[in-house]
Design a protein around this motif. Structure first.
Motif, PDB file in Angstrom:
ATOM      1  N   GLY A   1       7.751  27.690  39.002  1.00 49.84           N
ATOM      2  CA  GLY A   1       9.196  27.628  38.799  1.00 49.84           C
ATOM      3  C   GLY A   1       9.963  26.924  39.901  1.00 49.84           C
ATOM      4  N   PRO A   2       9.846  27.402  41.146  1.00 45.12           N
ATOM      5  CA  PRO A   2      10.646  26.797  42.219  1.00 45.12           C
ATOM      6  C   PRO A   2      10.371  25.300  42.375  1.00 45.12           C
ATOM      7  CG  PRO A   2       9.580  28.799  42.978  1.00 45.12           C
ATOM      8  CD  PRO A   2       9.066  28.537  41.611  1.00 45.12           C
ATOM      9  N   PHE A   3       9.098  24.900  42.235  1.00 42.89           N
ATOM     10  CA  PHE A   3       8.773  23.490  42.408  1.00 42.89           C
ATOM     11  C   PHE A   3       9.419  22.656  41.305  1.00 42.89           C
ATOM     12  CE2 PHE A   3       6.074  19.775  41.556  1.00 42.89           C
ATOM     13  CZ  PHE A   3       6.223  19.123  42.769  1.00 42.89           C
ATOM     14  N   LEU A   4       9.299  23.120  40.044  1.00 42.83           N
ATOM     15  CA  LEU A   4       9.878  22.369  38.931  1.00 42.83           C
ATOM     16  C   LEU A   4      11.399  22.296  39.060  1.00 42.83           C
ATOM     17  CD1 LEU A   4       7.686  23.516  35.917  1.00 42.83           C
ATOM     18  CD2 LEU A   4       7.581  21.392  37.210  1.00 42.83           C
ATOM     19  N   ALA A   5      12.006  23.397  39.530  1.00 43.61           N
ATOM     20  CA  ALA A   5      13.455  23.391  39.725  1.00 43.61           C
ATOM     21  C   ALA A   5      13.836  22.348  40.762  1.00 43.61           C
ATOM     22  CB  ALA A   5      13.926  24.777  40.166  1.00 43.61           C
ATOM     23  N   SER A   6      13.028  22.265  41.815  1.00 42.81           N
ATOM     24  CA  SER A   6      13.299  21.292  42.869  1.00 42.81           C
ATOM     25  C   SER A   6      13.155  19.864  42.344  1.00 42.81           C
ATOM     26  CB  SER A   6      12.346  21.537  44.034  1.00 42.81           C
ATOM     27  OG  SER A   6      12.389  20.479  44.945  1.00 42.81           O
ATOM     28  N   VAL A   7      12.125  19.647  41.499  1.00 44.28           N
ATOM     29  CA  VAL A   7      11.919  18.323  40.899  1.00 44.28           C
ATOM     30  C   VAL A   7      13.135  17.943  40.061  1.00 44.28           C
ATOM     31  CG1 VAL A   7      10.599  17.066  39.152  1.00 44.28           C
ATOM     32  CG2 VAL A   7       9.407  18.368  40.903  1.00 44.28           C
ATOM     33  N   LEU A   8      13.591  18.916  39.284  1.00 39.78           N
ATOM     34  CA  LEU A   8      14.739  18.675  38.403  1.00 39.78           C
ATOM     35  C   LEU A   8      15.974  18.310  39.220  1.00 39.78           C
ATOM     36  CD1 LEU A   8      14.487  18.958  35.367  1.00 39.78           C
ATOM     37  CD2 LEU A   8      15.819  21.069  35.527  1.00 39.78           C
ATOM     38  N   GLN A   9      16.183  19.067  40.291  1.00 37.25           N
ATOM     39  CA  GLN A   9      17.344  18.854  41.133  1.00 37.25           C
ATOM     40  C   GLN A   9      17.315  17.467  41.774  1.00 37.25           C
ATOM     41  OE1 GLN A   9      17.557  21.459  44.447  1.00 37.25           O
ATOM     42  NE2 GLN A   9      19.767  21.762  44.242  1.00 37.25           N
ATOM     43  N   HIS A  10      16.127  17.058  42.215  1.00 30.77           N
ATOM     44  CA  HIS A  10      16.003  15.745  42.851  1.00 30.77           C
ATOM     45  C   HIS A  10      16.109  14.611  41.837  1.00 30.77           C
ATOM     46  CE1 HIS A  10      14.647  18.013  46.338  1.00 30.77           C
ATOM     47  NE2 HIS A  10      14.753  16.916  47.049  1.00 30.77           N
ATOM     48  N   GLY A  11      15.843  14.940  40.569  1.00 30.05           N
ATOM     49  CA  GLY A  11      15.855  13.891  39.556  1.00 30.05           C
ATOM     50  C   GLY A  11      17.230  13.589  38.993  1.00 30.05           C
ATOM     51  N   ILE A  12      18.195  14.505  39.245  1.00 25.37           N
ATOM     52  CA  ILE A  12      19.500  14.355  38.589  1.00 25.37           C
ATOM     53  C   ILE A  12      20.174  13.028  38.941  1.00 25.37           C
ATOM     54  CG2 ILE A  12      21.846  15.274  38.454  1.00 25.37           C
ATOM     55  CD1 ILE A  12      20.668  18.053  38.621  1.00 25.37           C
ATOM     56  N   LEU A  13      20.288  12.739  40.246  1.00 27.76           N
ATOM     57  CA  LEU A  13      21.012  11.517  40.624  1.00 27.76           C
ATOM     58  C   LEU A  13      20.303  10.241  40.162  1.00 27.76           C
ATOM     59  CD1 LEU A  13      22.628  12.217  44.117  1.00 27.76           C
ATOM     60  CD2 LEU A  13      23.692  12.137  41.876  1.00 27.76           C
ATOM     61  N   PRO A  14      18.979  10.102  40.380  1.00 25.98           N
ATOM     62  CA  PRO A  14      18.329   8.891  39.858  1.00 25.98           C
ATOM     63  C   PRO A  14      18.487   8.746  38.345  1.00 25.98           C
ATOM     64  CG  PRO A  14      16.834  10.062  41.312  1.00 25.98           C
ATOM     65  CD  PRO A  14      18.044  10.914  41.158  1.00 25.98           C
ATOM     66  N   ALA A  15      18.339   9.864  37.622  1.00 25.59           N
ATOM     67  CA  ALA A  15      18.455   9.792  36.166  1.00 25.59           C
ATOM     68  C   ALA A  15      19.871   9.422  35.764  1.00 25.59           C
ATOM     69  CB  ALA A  15      18.059  11.129  35.544  1.00 25.59           C
ATOM     70  N   LEU A  16      20.838  10.011  36.457  1.00 27.53           N
ATOM     71  CA  LEU A  16      22.242   9.711  36.149  1.00 27.53           C
ATOM     72  C   LEU A  16      22.521   8.221  36.335  1.00 27.53           C
ATOM     73  CD1 LEU A  16      24.935  11.060  35.420  1.00 27.53           C
ATOM     74  CD2 LEU A  16      25.446  11.190  37.845  1.00 27.53           C
ATOM     75  N   THR A  17      21.995   7.655  37.433  1.00 28.85           N
ATOM     76  CA  THR A  17      22.197   6.229  37.673  1.00 28.85           C
ATOM     77  C   THR A  17      21.654   5.400  36.520  1.00 28.85           C
ATOM     78  OG1 THR A  17      21.703   6.715  39.969  1.00 28.85           O
ATOM     79  CG2 THR A  17      21.891   4.403  39.366  1.00 28.85           C
ATOM     80  N   MET A  18      20.414   5.718  36.124  1.00 28.29           N
ATOM     81  CA  MET A  18      19.768   4.915  35.086  1.00 28.29           C
ATOM     82  C   MET A  18      20.525   5.028  33.764  1.00 28.29           C
ATOM     83  SD  MET A  18      17.308   3.544  36.657  1.00 28.29           S
ATOM     84  CE  MET A  18      16.604   2.758  35.237  1.00 28.29           C
ATOM     85  N   VAL A  19      20.964   6.257  33.429  1.00 30.41           N
ATOM     86  CA  VAL A  19      21.668   6.437  32.158  1.00 30.41           C
ATOM     87  C   VAL A  19      23.016   5.718  32.206  1.00 30.41           C
ATOM     88  CG1 VAL A  19      22.766   8.129  30.661  1.00 30.41           C
ATOM     89  CG2 VAL A  19      20.496   8.567  31.547  1.00 30.41           C
ATOM     90  N   MET A  20      23.725   5.871  33.327  1.00 29.96           N
ATOM     91  CA  MET A  20      25.018   5.212  33.458  1.00 29.96           C
ATOM     92  C   MET A  20      24.890   3.707  33.303  1.00 29.96           C
ATOM     93  SD  MET A  20      26.838   7.261  36.550  1.00 29.96           S
ATOM     94  CE  MET A  20      27.968   6.008  37.059  1.00 29.96           C
ATOM     95  N   ALA A  21      23.811   3.160  33.858  1.00 26.39           N
ATOM     96  CA  ALA A  21      23.676   1.708  33.855  1.00 26.39           C
ATOM     97  C   ALA A  21      23.334   1.173  32.473  1.00 26.39           C
ATOM     98  CB  ALA A  21      22.616   1.288  34.862  1.00 26.39           C
ATOM     99  N   SER A  22      22.621   1.951  31.656  1.00 32.72           N
ATOM    100  CA  SER A  22      22.158   1.337  30.413  1.00 32.72           C
ATOM    101  C   SER A  22      22.802   1.908  29.152  1.00 32.72           C
ATOM    102  CB  SER A  22      20.636   1.432  30.317  1.00 32.72           C
ATOM    103  OG  SER A  22      20.208   2.744  30.538  1.00 32.72           O
TER     104      SER A  22
END
Lengths: 358, 327
Positions: free
Chosen positions: A213-234
């Motif tokens: 759980g904690p590791f996956l939560a951390s992965v999710l948290q770190h992924g938000i900004l990169p994912a947001l950038t990619m979605v915003m751009a395309s």
């Protein structure tokens, strides 16, 4: 993004006769897939050959430069020196012989040893980065396609509505910004100024990777900004493309008929108009995979996200030719494979694609 | 001279306001790149490369309009001087891309047959190989050699397939028109038909895609420089972003260092987007938002219909379904 052009009908193409069309439908599908497969095989061969030729055609001698550089860190065995020459070109050996040994090495995923992560084999290094990039690219490209296309349907079915006159210029604006600069701004705002989200890495550095759980939560948290950038751009490109197709489709007779029958607005919009308007977007999806991956390489660098793009950055900044070469090959082949899948799906949903020669 | 002025007068701006704003932004940056460096260096006496560690990482002020870098260089001076290299790379790469795409696309579309099959296959194959990774490895082998021209060349040589595909489609719709047949009848060679008949008729499309190629090349150049490939020691918007990233401008919150160069690149991207968008609207009037006058008239018509309808239905004792009339 402009409307994906529906290629003008080639006057010389032979239109199959109605009777023949039914009988040869199944055969046509098989032939379509075989032809696409052949096409991607040629593209893959070109990518592999480019990968072979680039270091050999460049001025200077990358192999010797690399050996000199590696020997500063560690004494290399004769075998290792030999392996580097085989990957990057032995001076004097005929090009054809070099090509055969090179192909043999590639077939065995033998890309040599990384300079940046000495003495880890290149393939091992890439294997750690691949899941991060595939996950992020897959998630963000599907998300932005679905969001953008749905918004495009709403926008295009009523040009000039409040939604349309806000969303269309806004998404056009987002689409014309350079990806990695948007990423820098997001880091500044959400990471540094507000410190809401982590600004680098794929997970908390003091955690051990694993399925908990904690590791996956951390992965999710770190992924938000990169994912947001990619979605915003395309997302905007899909919106505008779908909107422009919808505008044309909405005024077709069968849509008018559906409306006249008194069907609900949503049903007319999605089941009648959007179903046909979406085809060019689906066809375009295959071609944008390469662009999305290219954009993500730079975004990963900004966020120090542990994917293929960040590895490429490490390879470039430490002149790690083996890693660089192998990354180019893996990225190209993955993009080709993704393209083939997207193409096949398109062939399944739009029978017209199977009939026209391309 | 007077002929030149008359020629200029005949060049009319497209009526679409989006296209006008886009063109204005481009003209502004072109002037900035041409004249800006002289003004900044000779008139204002600023230098983009003078290191002054006593004034490092300063916020924007009257002395340093956009603040200073970690080594005390003036960001404003860098921004103005850097515009020249960034635009130059975009321009040269854009010319290469456009030339290649016109040659391959128009030749394929016009010649047809085996030549077309070959050119189309080549275009499609090059299209699916991802450009940025290819650009990165080629650029890292030629690192430091040849400066900005090499970077422009590499970008130009990898970016042509998109345009070639689009131009082939357009050529296919032209190749059986009367003026092409007429030129063929008069004994014009194939090359002559392509250069004297087809390419001029495609000029509007070619100029729009040239604009796109310039902007795309500037993005690619900035991305490469940001990775430290290409010309990081010449001042350009890309190299400014590289040094900002290298100097930890982000974590130190030095927004004045990396926001301006990126904003300039973004502004040029937006200008191209506006022009593209405007041209789409010109070629497909349905995409246009109805003008104020048209909307007012439509509203009046709806109200009128609703009033008439409600009067008729009021006798039946039911309120008028006004929303229905809006669809």
């Amino acid at each position: 993004m402009t409307v994906p052009a529906l290629g003008p009908v080639d006057a010389t193409a032979v239109e199959p006769r109605p009777g023949r069309r039914l009988r040869s439908a199944r055969l046509g599908t098989a032939r379509y897939f075989l032809r696409r497969l052949g096409f991607y095989a040629v593209a893959a061969a070109l990518a592999i050959t480019l990968n072979f030729l680039i270091p050999r055609l460049m001025p200077g001698d990358p192999a010797s430069a690399l050996i000199a550089q590696m020997q500063q860190k560690q004494t290399l065995s004769g075998d290792q020196v030999h392996a580097i020459y085989r990957l990057f070109g032995t001076p004097g050996e005929p090009l054809w012989d070099q090509y055969v040994t090179y192909l043999n090495q590639v077939l065995h995923f033998n890309f040599g040893i990384s300079v940046a992560y000495y003495p880890t084999p290149v393939w091992e290094v890439i294997r750690t980065g691949l899941p991060w990039t595939v996950g992020l690219v897959g998630l963000t490209s599907v998300l932005s396609f679905v969001l953008g296309t749905a918004a495009g349907v709403v926008s295009g079915s009523r040009v000039g509505s409040r939604f349309d006159s806000f969303m269309t210029p806004a998404s056009m604006f987002m689409g014309s910004l350079p990806f990695f600069w948007v990423a820098l701004i997001l880091v500044l705002v959400f990471g540094v100024q507000l410190s809401w989200l982590p600004t680098s890495g794929g997970y908390d550095g003091d955690m051990l990777p694993g399925f908990n759980g904690p590791f996956l939560a951390s992965v999710l948290q770190h992924g938000i900004l990169p994912a947001l950038t990619m979605v915003m751009a395309s997302v905007g490109g899909w919106l505008v493309g779908m909107r422009n197709m919808m505008v044309t489709t909405v005024s077709e007779d069968y849509v008018l008929l559906a409306r006249a029958k008194g069907l609900s607005k949503a049903r007319v919009m999605f089941q009648y108009a959007a179903r046909n308007a979406v085809l060019p977007s689906v066809a375009g999806f295959a071609l944008t995979i390469g662009t999305v991956v290219s954009g993500q390489l730079l975004v990963e660098i900004v966020f120090a996200y542990p994917g293929v793009g960040y590895l490429l950055y490490q390879a470039v900044s430490s002149v790690d030719y083996p890693l660089m070469q192998a990354l180019f090959l893996i990225v190209s082949l993955s993009v080709l494979a993704a393209n083939f899948i997207a193409d096949s799906v398109y062939g399944l949903i739009d029978p017209r694609a199977r009939e026209t020669r391309s | 001279m007077s002929a030149f002025v008359r020629g200029l007068r005949r060049l009319k701006l497209p009526p679409n306001p989006k296209v006008r704003v886009g063109i204005a932004i481009f003209v502004f940056f072109a002037l900035l790149a041409l004249l800006g460096p002289f003004v900044v260096q000779n008139v204002m006496g600023l230098s983009p490369s003078d290191v002054d560690t006593a004034q490092a990482m300063e916020l924007p002020s009257a002395k340093h309009l956009l603040g200073t870098t970690a080594t005390g260089e003036d960001v404003f001076a860098q921004l103005v001087v850097g515009s020249r290299i960034s635009l130059l790379v975009g321009l040269v790469a854009g010319v290469i891309t456009t030339t290649l795409s016109v040659l391959v696309g128009v030749a394929g579309g016009y010649l047809g047959g085996r030549a077309d099959s070959f050119l189309t296959a080549a275009t499609n194959v090059c299209l699916v190989i991802p450009g940025m990774p290819l650009l990165i490895i080629v650029a890292s082998y030629v690192q430091g050699r040849g400066g900005w021209l090499t970077v422009a060349l590499v970008i130009g040589l990898t970016a042509w397939p998109w345009g070639a595909r689009q131009k082939r489609a357009q050529t296919l719709s032209l190749r059986h028109r009367d003026f092409v047949s007429a030129a063929e009848m008069t004994g014009e060679s194939r090359w002559g038909v392509i250069t004297r008949e087809l390419i001029p008729s495609l000029a509007p499309i070619i100029s729009v895609s040239f604009l796109g190629a310039v902007v795309g090349s500037m993005f690619a150049d900035a991305g490469l420089s940001f990775m430290g490939l290409g010309n990081i020691n010449i001042t350009s918007w890309g190299s400014m972003l590289y040094w900002a990233q290298n100097g930890a401008a982000l974590t130190r919150g030095a927004w004045w260092w990396f926001v301006p160069p990126g904003a300039c690149i973004a502004l040029i991207g937006v200008a191209a987007g506006l022009i593209n968008f405007g041209i789409d609207e010109i070629s497909n009037p349905r995409l246009r938002k109805p003008s104020k006058e048209v909307r007012a008239r439509a509203r009046a018509a709806r109200l009128h219909a609703a009033a008439g309808g409600s009067a008729a239905r009021a006798t039946a004792g039911k309120p008028a379904p006004v929303q229905e009339a809006a669809s």
